[in-house]
Design an enzyme around this catalytic site. Structure first.
Site, PDB file in Angstrom:
ATOM      1  N   PRO A  67       0.738  -1.403   0.043  1.00 15.95           N
ATOM      2  CG  PRO A  67      -0.522  -1.248   2.125  1.00 15.95           C
ATOM      3  CD  PRO A  67       0.562  -2.022   1.246  1.00 15.95           C
ATOM      4  CD  GLU A  70       1.809  -4.657  10.479  1.00 10.78           C
ATOM      5  OE1 GLU A  70       2.044  -3.349  10.220  1.00 10.78           O
ATOM      6  OE2 GLU A  70       0.743  -5.050  10.564  1.00 10.78           O
ATOM      7  NE  ARG A  94      -8.741  -5.242 -20.674  1.00 13.09           N
ATOM      8  CZ  ARG A  94      -8.511  -4.329 -21.096  1.00 13.09           C
ATOM      9  NH1 ARG A  94      -7.754  -3.279 -21.167  1.00 13.09           N
ATOM     10  NH2 ARG A  94      -9.843  -3.738 -21.940  1.00 13.09           N
ATOM     11  CG  ASP A  99      -9.455  -0.387 -23.242  1.00 16.94           C
ATOM     12  OD1 ASP A  99     -10.573  -1.129 -23.347  1.00 16.94           O
ATOM     13  OD2 ASP A  99      -8.232  -0.866 -23.097  1.00 16.94           O
TER      14      ASP A  99
HETATM   15  N1  ADE Z   1      -0.966  -4.851   0.080  1.00 18.65           N
HETATM   16  C1  ADE Z   1      -2.084  -4.442   0.967  1.00 18.65           C
HETATM   17  N2  ADE Z   1      -2.658  -3.522   0.517  1.00 18.65           N
HETATM   18  C2  ADE Z   1      -2.414  -3.249  -0.731  1.00 18.65           C
HETATM   19  C3  ADE Z   1      -2.728  -2.269  -1.639  1.00 18.65           C
HETATM   20  N3  ADE Z   1      -3.717  -1.505  -1.519  1.00 18.65           N
HETATM   21  N4  ADE Z   1      -1.994  -2.326  -3.028  1.00 18.65           N
HETATM   22  C4  ADE Z   1      -0.845  -2.947  -3.043  1.00 18.65           C
HETATM   23  N5  ADE Z   1      -0.362  -4.158  -2.017  1.00 18.65           N
HETATM   24  C5  ADE Z   1      -1.218  -4.137  -0.957  1.00 18.65           C
END
Ligand code: ADE
Length: 236
Positions: A85, A112, A150, A165
């Site tokens: 994230p 984590e 794709r 697209d």
């Molecule tokens: N791992 C946990 N959440 C994630 C996200 N939003 N994007 C990529 N990997 C992740």
């Protein structure tokens, strides 16, 4: 193209990789997807892959040795991505860029996070699929593999860059309708039945613009090939 995926949960991919367009793309040899089970590279008889963070704090961190061993066991790693994230937002231009590569490897993050030395030594980039935290990097890896596959020429049967697209043209898609002409009191817009291709093109462009302005105005602020001046003129 070769897509390697290093994961603690290879079983999660079974359905997604066998079905629909991804399944056909693999059968047609447009893409080869190799799953590497990180557990196999775990340490000791317990196949340990994680440990507590130095400096304290909650959660567990993926250890560097198993990931390094899994990477070094690949025939061809190519461009190495970590899903996290905290990564750069994965967007359509990234899918296009990756679809032009010979080989990519996606390391699915977990717990984590991953020991920073893996990022430093092996990763070309870290990618996030959005501003939310998932339980692991497997779903993001599927998203990336699908969006990239794709775009490989031949996978969708026609050259995808020539289609309308959404996101490719920097706009959201216009509405689509199929038979029947009337469903629960809602009738298909007359213009779509007119056979007038120019009018249909203008209507679709106008609807795409209205949709984008209403739900994703940020897209209109970005540089794209959509000429809003022309739209006004066409509307007159
Ligand atoms: N791992 C946990 N959440 C994630 C996200 N939003 N994007 C990529 N990997 C992740």
């Amino acid at each position: 193209m070769l897509i390697n995926i290093i994961t603690l949960f290879p079983e999660m991919f079974a359905g997604v990789l066998q079905q629909s367009i991804l399944g056909r793309a693999r059968q047609g040899n447009y893409v080869e997807i190799h799953l590497k089970d990180l557990r196999e590279f775990g340490i000791g008889s317990h196949k340990v892959v994680d440990d507590a963070p130095f400096g304290g704090g909650g959660g567990m961190i993926l250890k560097p040795e198993p990931i390094a061993a899994a990477l070094e066991d690949l025939g061809q790693a190519g461009h190495v991505i970590i899903t996290t994230p905290r990564g750069k937002h994965f967007q359509h231009p990234d899918a296009v860029r990756l679809s032009r590569m010979k080989a990519i490897t996606i390391i699915c993050g977990h717990y984590e996070g991953i020991d920073e030395r893996i990022t430093e030594l092996f990763a070309d980039e870290e990618l996030s699929i959005g501003d939310y935290v998932l339980t692991g990097g497997e779903i993001p890896a599927m998203v990336i593999a699908d969006a990239v596959t794709r775009l490989i020429p031949g996978v969708l049967g026609k050259d995808t860059l020539e289609t309308g697209d959404s996101h490719y043209k920097g706009m959201l898609e216009h509405p689509h309708y199929t038979r029947p002409r009337e469903f629960r009191g809602i009738v298909v817009p007359e213009v779509l039945l007119s056979g007038n291709h120019e009018e249909i093109r203008i209507w679709r462009k106008k609807m795409a613009f209205q949709k984008t302005r209403s739900v994703r105005p940020d897209m209109l602020l970005r540089e794209n090939d959509f000429d809003t001046d022309n739209l006004d003129r066409e509307e007159e």
